[in-house]
Design a protein around this motif. Structure first.
Motif, PDB file in Angstrom:
ATOM      1  N   TYR A   1     -13.367 -17.397  23.671  1.00 37.25           N
ATOM      2  CA  TYR A   1     -12.773 -17.932  24.001  1.00 37.25           C
ATOM      3  C   TYR A   1     -11.401 -17.666  24.836  1.00 37.25           C
ATOM      4  O   TYR A   1     -10.761 -18.363  25.463  1.00 37.25           O
TER       5      TYR A   1
ATOM      6  N   ASP B   1     -18.267 -25.791  23.298  1.00 36.52           N
ATOM      7  CA  ASP B   1     -19.285 -27.145  23.603  1.00 36.52           C
ATOM      8  C   ASP B   1     -19.460 -27.312  24.810  1.00 36.52           C
ATOM      9  O   ASP B   1     -20.048 -27.854  26.008  1.00 36.52           O
TER      10      ASP B   1
ATOM     11  N   THR C   1      -8.451 -22.982  12.760  1.00 31.86           N
ATOM     12  CA  THR C   1      -7.299 -23.619  13.608  1.00 31.86           C
ATOM     13  C   THR C   1      -7.751 -23.178  15.183  1.00 31.86           C
ATOM     14  O   THR C   1      -8.725 -24.116  15.955  1.00 31.86           O
ATOM     15  N   VAL C   2      -8.139 -22.045  15.021  1.00 31.18           N
ATOM     16  CA  VAL C   2      -8.586 -21.258  16.105  1.00 31.18           C
ATOM     17  C   VAL C   2     -10.260 -21.335  16.644  1.00 31.18           C
ATOM     18  O   VAL C   2     -11.046 -21.647  17.412  1.00 31.18           O
TER      19      VAL C   2
ATOM     20  N   ARG D   1      -9.909 -17.368  28.544  1.00 32.76           N
ATOM     21  CA  ARG D   1      -7.993 -17.745  29.266  1.00 32.76           C
ATOM     22  C   ARG D   1      -7.267 -17.264  29.604  1.00 32.76           C
ATOM     23  O   ARG D   1      -6.685 -16.893  30.245  1.00 32.76           O
TER      24      ARG D   1
ATOM     25  N   LEU E   1     -14.403 -15.902  19.311  1.00 29.76           N
ATOM     26  CA  LEU E   1     -13.479 -16.255  18.636  1.00 29.76           C
ATOM     27  C   LEU E   1     -12.618 -14.991  20.490  1.00 29.76           C
ATOM     28  O   LEU E   1     -12.156 -15.019  21.350  1.00 29.76           O
TER      29      LEU E   1
ATOM     30  N   ALA F   1     -12.107 -23.721  15.259  1.00 31.41           N
ATOM     31  CA  ALA F   1     -12.659 -25.168  15.514  1.00 31.41           C
ATOM     32  C   ALA F   1     -12.154 -25.072  17.177  1.00 31.41           C
ATOM     33  O   ALA F   1     -12.867 -25.923  18.074  1.00 31.41           O
ATOM     34  N   GLU F   2     -11.036 -24.807  17.590  1.00 31.06           N
ATOM     35  CA  GLU F   2     -10.729 -25.127  19.604  1.00 31.06           C
ATOM     36  C   GLU F   2     -11.720 -23.880  20.346  1.00 31.06           C
ATOM     37  O   GLU F   2     -12.123 -24.864  21.190  1.00 31.06           O
ATOM     38  N   ALA F   3     -12.271 -23.160  20.247  1.00 33.55           N
ATOM     39  CA  ALA F   3     -12.938 -22.407  20.453  1.00 33.55           C
ATOM     40  C   ALA F   3     -14.111 -22.697  20.493  1.00 33.55           C
ATOM     41  O   ALA F   3     -15.983 -22.913  21.242  1.00 33.55           O
ATOM     42  N   ARG F   4     -14.115 -23.591  19.320  1.00 34.46           N
ATOM     43  CA  ARG F   4     -16.266 -24.170  19.019  1.00 34.46           C
ATOM     44  C   ARG F   4     -16.120 -25.276  20.297  1.00 34.46           C
ATOM     45  O   ARG F   4     -17.355 -25.583  20.713  1.00 34.46           O
ATOM     46  N   ARG F   5     -14.626 -26.168  20.683  1.00 36.40           N
ATOM     47  CA  ARG F   5     -14.848 -27.186  21.205  1.00 36.40           C
ATOM     48  C   ARG F   5     -15.591 -26.933  22.673  1.00 36.40           C
ATOM     49  O   ARG F   5     -16.057 -27.303  23.770  1.00 36.40           O
ATOM     50  N   TRP F   6     -14.110 -25.740  22.917  1.00 39.40           N
ATOM     51  CA  TRP F   6     -14.483 -25.057  24.470  1.00 39.40           C
ATOM     52  C   TRP F   6     -15.857 -24.832  24.477  1.00 39.40           C
ATOM     53  O   TRP F   6     -16.338 -24.996  25.371  1.00 39.40           O
TER      54      TRP F   6
END
Length: 287
Positions: free
Chosen positions: A229, A278, A268-269, A233, A226, A271-276
């Protein structure tokens, strides 16, 4: 619905009966083993020592059985509610008990905080936080991460003040301080102060890096992700905390923290961080 609840209740009663059965079998084994090994000699020893030696094991076993059953009977309603996953009713039950206690117990506090969270009644954790802080300060410090959730989802400026105070007033173990730093940065971002969030994010990088040589709790991998991530940003030259978070470690961490209050709040955050993450790995591989 009724049938489902009934099956859950039977399951809990089965566990209760099984525990009693195990105790009975263990007691029988303990009593019979000397007789099987020593035979008549053991009987002679018992007769020579009088009635006290014969009765003592029975009395001790009866006390242990009474203590076990008393523990379950006193909490029978709570166990039934938890077994049925009736979080609102369990929260009501615990709330009535815990907020009346002068010395609330750790398990009760944890259960109440979690059931209020799962019931969607996050603001009601705030009175619990104040109650534990006033009554049992050492328990408050130990349970802090379970009690700060209202400040994450409530007014952002209140959260900023709360977490700034918590970070300033005492030292915390590295995993706890890491989460508090993330919480503080998160509230600053919500409050429209992303520039101010850079400092706690940089300190978060330092805390995680300093603890990197020791075995890390599962949540350390998640808070590192986290932080990385958010830093990517917000910061012009972000510290790459996520470099040391391997996919296997992160997947294992996610399995190991099911129900953790911070993981629930930031699902939710995360999940976004894991996509980032990857995507970052994909870019490195492409290079």
């Amino acid at each position: 619905m009724g049938g489902h609840a009934g099956r859950k209740s039977v399951s809990f009663r089965a566990i209760f009966i099984l525990l009693n059965a195990v105790l009975l079998v263990a007691f029988g084994f303990i009593i019979s083993l000397p007789l099987l090994l020593l035979g008549r000699q053991y009987t002679v020893v018992l007769e020579a020592s009088g009635g006290a030696a014969r009765l003592l094991p029975i009395v001790l076993f009866a006390l242990a059985l009474l203590a076990l059953n008393g523990y379950f009977v006193r909490r029978w309603r709570l166990f039934r509610l938890l077994d049925d996953r009736d979080w609102p009713a369990a929260a009501d039950y615990l709330q009535h008990r815990v907020l009346q206690q002068a010395r609330p117990g750790g398990l009760s506090v944890r259960l109440l905080a979690n059931t209020l969270l799962l019931s969607g009644r996050v603001p009601e954790i705030a009175p619990l936080e104040r109650h534990v802080a006033q009554r049992r300060l050492w328990l408050y410090r130990r349970m802090l991460l379970h009690l700060v959730v209202p400040y994450l989802v409530g007014d952002a400026n209140d959260g900023v003040g709360f977490f700034a105070k918590k970070l300033a007033e005492e030292s915390h173990r590295p995993p706890v301080r890491a989460w508090l730093l993330w919480d503080y940065a998160f509230c600053l971002i919500r409050a429209g102060q992303p520039a101010a969030a850079t400092e706690p994010l940089r300190e978060l990088a330092t805390v995680v890096a300093a603890a990197g040589g020791r075995r890390q709790p599962a949540t350390s991998h998640i808070v590192a992700l986290l932080g990385a991530y958010a830093a990517a940003r917000l910061l012009p030259q972000p510290a790459s905390l996520a470099v040391g978070v391997e996919p296997g470690q992160l997947a294992a961490a996610m399995r190991g923290v099911d129900g953790d209050p911070h993981v629930v709040v930031f699902a939710t955050v995360i999940a976004e961080a894991r996509r980032w993450l990857d995507g970052e790995r994909g870019a490195l591989v492409g290079e």
